[in-house]
Design an enzyme around this catalytic site. Structure first.
Site, PDB file in Angstrom:
ATOM      1  N   GLU A  31      11.964   5.517   5.298  1.00 17.31           N
ATOM      2  CA  GLU A  31      12.115   4.057   5.352  1.00 17.31           C
ATOM      3  C   GLU A  31      13.219   3.597   4.396  1.00 17.31           C
ATOM      4  O   GLU A  31      14.082   2.788   4.746  1.00 17.31           O
ATOM      5  CB  GLU A  31      10.803   3.361   4.949  1.00 17.31           C
TER       6      GLU A  31
ATOM      7  N   GLU B 246      -4.626   5.134  -2.885  1.00 18.25           N
ATOM      8  CA  GLU B 246      -3.838   6.365  -2.787  1.00 18.25           C
ATOM      9  C   GLU B 246      -4.298   7.355  -3.860  1.00 18.25           C
ATOM     10  O   GLU B 246      -4.195   8.563  -3.687  1.00 18.25           O
ATOM     11  CB  GLU B 246      -2.337   6.069  -2.931  1.00 18.25           C
TER      12      GLU B 246
ATOM     13  N   GLY C  34       4.457   7.713  -8.243  1.00 15.44           N
ATOM     14  CA  GLY C  34       5.071   6.519  -7.648  1.00 15.44           C
ATOM     15  C   GLY C  34       4.266   5.261  -7.933  1.00 15.44           C
ATOM     16  O   GLY C  34       4.810   4.221  -8.326  1.00 15.44           O
ATOM     17  N   ARG C  35       2.959   5.331  -7.756  1.00 18.39           N
ATOM     18  CA  ARG C  35       2.121   4.130  -7.920  1.00 18.39           C
ATOM     19  C   ARG C  35       1.863   3.805  -9.382  1.00 18.39           C
ATOM     20  O   ARG C  35       1.198   2.810  -9.674  1.00 18.39           O
ATOM     21  CB  ARG C  35       0.817   4.305  -7.139  1.00 18.39           C
TER      22      ARG C  35
ATOM     23  N   HIS D  84     -11.759 -20.644   1.335  1.00 15.61           N
ATOM     24  CA  HIS D  84     -11.776 -21.367   2.611  1.00 15.61           C
ATOM     25  C   HIS D  84     -11.541 -20.422   3.776  1.00 15.61           C
ATOM     26  O   HIS D  84     -11.172 -20.861   4.870  1.00 15.61           O
ATOM     27  CB  HIS D  84     -10.727 -22.479   2.587  1.00 15.61           C
TER      28      HIS D  84
ATOM     29  N   LYS E 103       3.581  11.292   8.335  1.00 13.04           N
ATOM     30  CA  LYS E 103       5.042  11.338   8.139  1.00 13.04           C
ATOM     31  C   LYS E 103       5.663  12.426   9.003  1.00 13.04           C
ATOM     32  O   LYS E 103       6.669  12.208   9.664  1.00 13.04           O
ATOM     33  CB  LYS E 103       5.373  11.673   6.679  1.00 13.04           C
TER      34      LYS E 103
ATOM     35  N   LYS F 297      11.677   7.621  -5.707  1.00 11.42           N
ATOM     36  CA  LYS F 297      11.457   8.778  -6.576  1.00 11.42           C
ATOM     37  C   LYS F 297      12.119  10.022  -5.973  1.00 11.42           C
ATOM     38  O   LYS F 297      12.852  10.739  -6.633  1.00 11.42           O
ATOM     39  CB  LYS F 297       9.949   8.976  -6.764  1.00 11.42           C
TER      40      LYS F 297
END
Ligand code: F6P
Length: 545
Positions: free
Chosen positions: A216, A357, A271-272, A388, A508, A210
């Site tokens: 990253e 978030e 973003g999400r 399990h 950050k 965005k």
């Protein structure tokens, strides 16, 4: 937009709920079911293709009435309208929140600051569809004339989790001649593995960000560019092998990507909340434009339901209210999401960002401390694997873990009787969690007395059951929209802003400060706390240049 959050804890509606809680907290689901043969029917709602049975929850119809009264009192109805009509409900960033416009029908009018955003959405969808068709048909060629066989999406958070989840979920609908990989982590292992075995001449990178400034993503994109140029022997190759999805045209151009190959989205898409925007380009290339549009139709069907259905029949609202009931009254700290579909393996990770978030906040819209517990820790893995591993704790542990079970009537592939076995487990688990097994029942099976406590199941462990006909583009869209709106429902009642994420900033900026300290020559002055200073020194001493 000024939004004054309702201090819900002080309202008569909340107090009535709190008094009611005292009468419910110790009631067992066995008794609730025994006392009402029509319970399951009364507590089942439908939205589009989804069915929610919420009867295996520790509540009554009176609880639902009181919870919906709280929702009314919180102003939820007005806030839904405010979001759908483009008001700036993201007050700390002064932004509209219009992910619902990403799937609005062409011709709908939804304005941000007086500008109708729907034609923009449609224009980008057309551009995506055109590009996807060209890549899928082989018309779009790489630098050396070969057709594209591999797509690598580079992004992180909302620019990764959504498309990665949906690509896996819709694998049966994908073109298997094209593989799609996802790179997110700044750990070099990620880009290393994602490019290993690929032919640069047949690889297309989609840089999804965005902001186009995320450390990253830009780091991975630069390494991908080096890999590509080294492999194809010419910097001009970048033009045919890199496209971008972003809101930031100048940074995209600065990186060397032709703006004609940029797919746009807008600051009013969080973003999400973005994988049904151009962020889903890798998905669209994989499944094709038509299935992608079916997915948007699924989102839209739930949007319409959320906007119009009365709260007591409103599936996302009910999920939100039930979650809040456990969070703020029973003191539950977590929310499990357990999809009984192998293809939904990444769905819980996707929901982690969407929910945590959005609602991991400790101040309300006006900056005052929240009075209630907010977003739970969301987690899960597909059934039956979890059975399990950690279901032991769900059945007999000391914690209350509300869980959403998501299942499908029809499998993607008919393989022997696998689907019936899968679904038998699906139904068995919610039954076992709700009703458990009493000591008398255990004794009646002839179990030795000393083992009776160990083999007793307390039950009364709440679950929601969500059923859909099959996992398809459409039902995936419906599921995601459901959880998006669940998050909004809870955020409004807690009085928080579900659409900012200031909490990610501190880490950050500290990382940006520490990065040069790790590689600096000599003995840099470190101004951190004694623990961080010592750890950095230890790392520097061990670090190979
Ligand atoms: O750091 C958190 C975050 O801002 C998320 O909200 C977002 O989805 C992610 O980083 C990636 O951001 P971008 O798409 O701008 O690279």
């Amino acid at each position: 937009m000024e939004i004054t959050p309702v201090r819900i804890k002080g309202t008569p509606e909340w107090r009535a709920l709190a008094e009611h809680f005292a009468t419910i907290r110790d009631v067992h689901l066995r008794d609730l079911f025994a006392g009402d043969p029509g319970r399951a029917e009364a507590m089942t709602v439908e939205a589009a293709d989804l069915v929610l049975d919420y009867s295996k929850n520790r509540l009554t119809t009176e609880t639902v009435r009181l919870l919906t009264a709280v929702a009314q009192r919180s102003g939820l109805r007005d806030r839904i309208e405010a979001m759908f009509t483009g008001e700036h409900v993201n007050v700390t960033e002064d932004r509209a929140v219009l992910h619902i416009a990403l799937r609005a029908e062409a011709g709908t009018h939804i304005a941000d600051r007086g500008h109708d955003v729907v034609p923009d959405v449609q224009r980008v969808l057309t551009k995506m569809a055109d590009f996807a068709r060209r890549v899928r048909s082989g018309e779009w060629r790489g630098f050396s004339g070969k057709r594209i066989r591999s797509v690598v999406n580079i992004g992180i958070g909302g620019s990764d989790l959504g498309p990665a989840m949906a690509y896996d979920a819709l694998l049966p609908f994908s073109d298997r001649a094209l593989s799609v990989r996802f790179v997110s982590n700044v750990d070099g292992a990620d880009i290393w593995e994602a490019t290993s075995g690929l032919d640069p001449a047949e690889t297309l990178f989609i840089v999804s960000s965005k902001t186009f400034t995320t450390l990253e993503t830009i780091g991975n994109a630069k390494s991908a560019r080096e890999w590509l140029v080294a492999g194809l022997g010419h910097p001009k190759a970048v033009e045919r092998h890199f496209v971008a999805v972003s809101t930031n045209a100048s940074e995209v151009q600065g990186f060397g990507i032709d703006p004609a190959n940029m797919f746009e989205f807008w600051d009013w898409v969080g973003g999400r909340y973005s994988y049904d925007s151009a962020i889903g380009l890798s998905l669209m290339i994989s499944i094709g434009p038509e299935p992608f549009f079916d997915m948007l139709a699924g989102f839209r069907a739930v949007d319409e339901h959320f906007r119009s259905a009365p709260f007591e029949h409103n599936l996302p609202v009910l999920l939100g209210l039930i979650g809040l009931w456990y969070n703020d009254f029973f003191g539950a700290e977590t929310q499990a999401v357990l999809p009984y579909s192998h293809y939904l393996a990444k769905f819980p990770a996707y929901l982690q960002q969407l929910d945590m978030e959005s609602n991991g906040k400790c101040v309300t819209l006006d900056g005052s401390p929240v009075e209630l517990s907010t977003g739970p820790v969301v987690w899960g893995t597909p059934g039956t694997n979890g059975q399990h591993a950690y279901y032991q704790l769900l059945h007999q542990g000391t914690r209350l873990v509300p869980a959403d079970f998501i299942g499908f009537m029809h499998p993607a592939h008919r393989v022997g009787d696998h689907h019936d076995l899968l679904m038998a487990n699906f139904f068995a688990q919610t039954e076992a969690l709700a009703f458990g097994k009493t000591a008398e029942q255990v004794r009646a099976e002839g179990v030795a007395e000393r083992l009776v406590p160990h083999r007793t199941f307390p039950g009364n462990r709440p679950t929601n059951t969500i059923l859909a006909p099959e996992l398809s583009p459409r039902t995936l869209g419906e599921l995601v929209a459901t959880y998006e709106h669940k998050v909004l429902t809870q955020g409004v009642i807690w009085g928080i802003n579900s659409f900012d994420q200031w909490g990610v900033e501190l880490g950050k900026s500290l990382a940006l400060r520490i990065a040069p300290e790790l590689s600096a020559d000599g003995e840099p002055a470190l101004g951190h706390d004694s623990s961080t200073n010592a750890l950095i020194r230890r790392y520097r001493a061990a670090r190979r240049p």
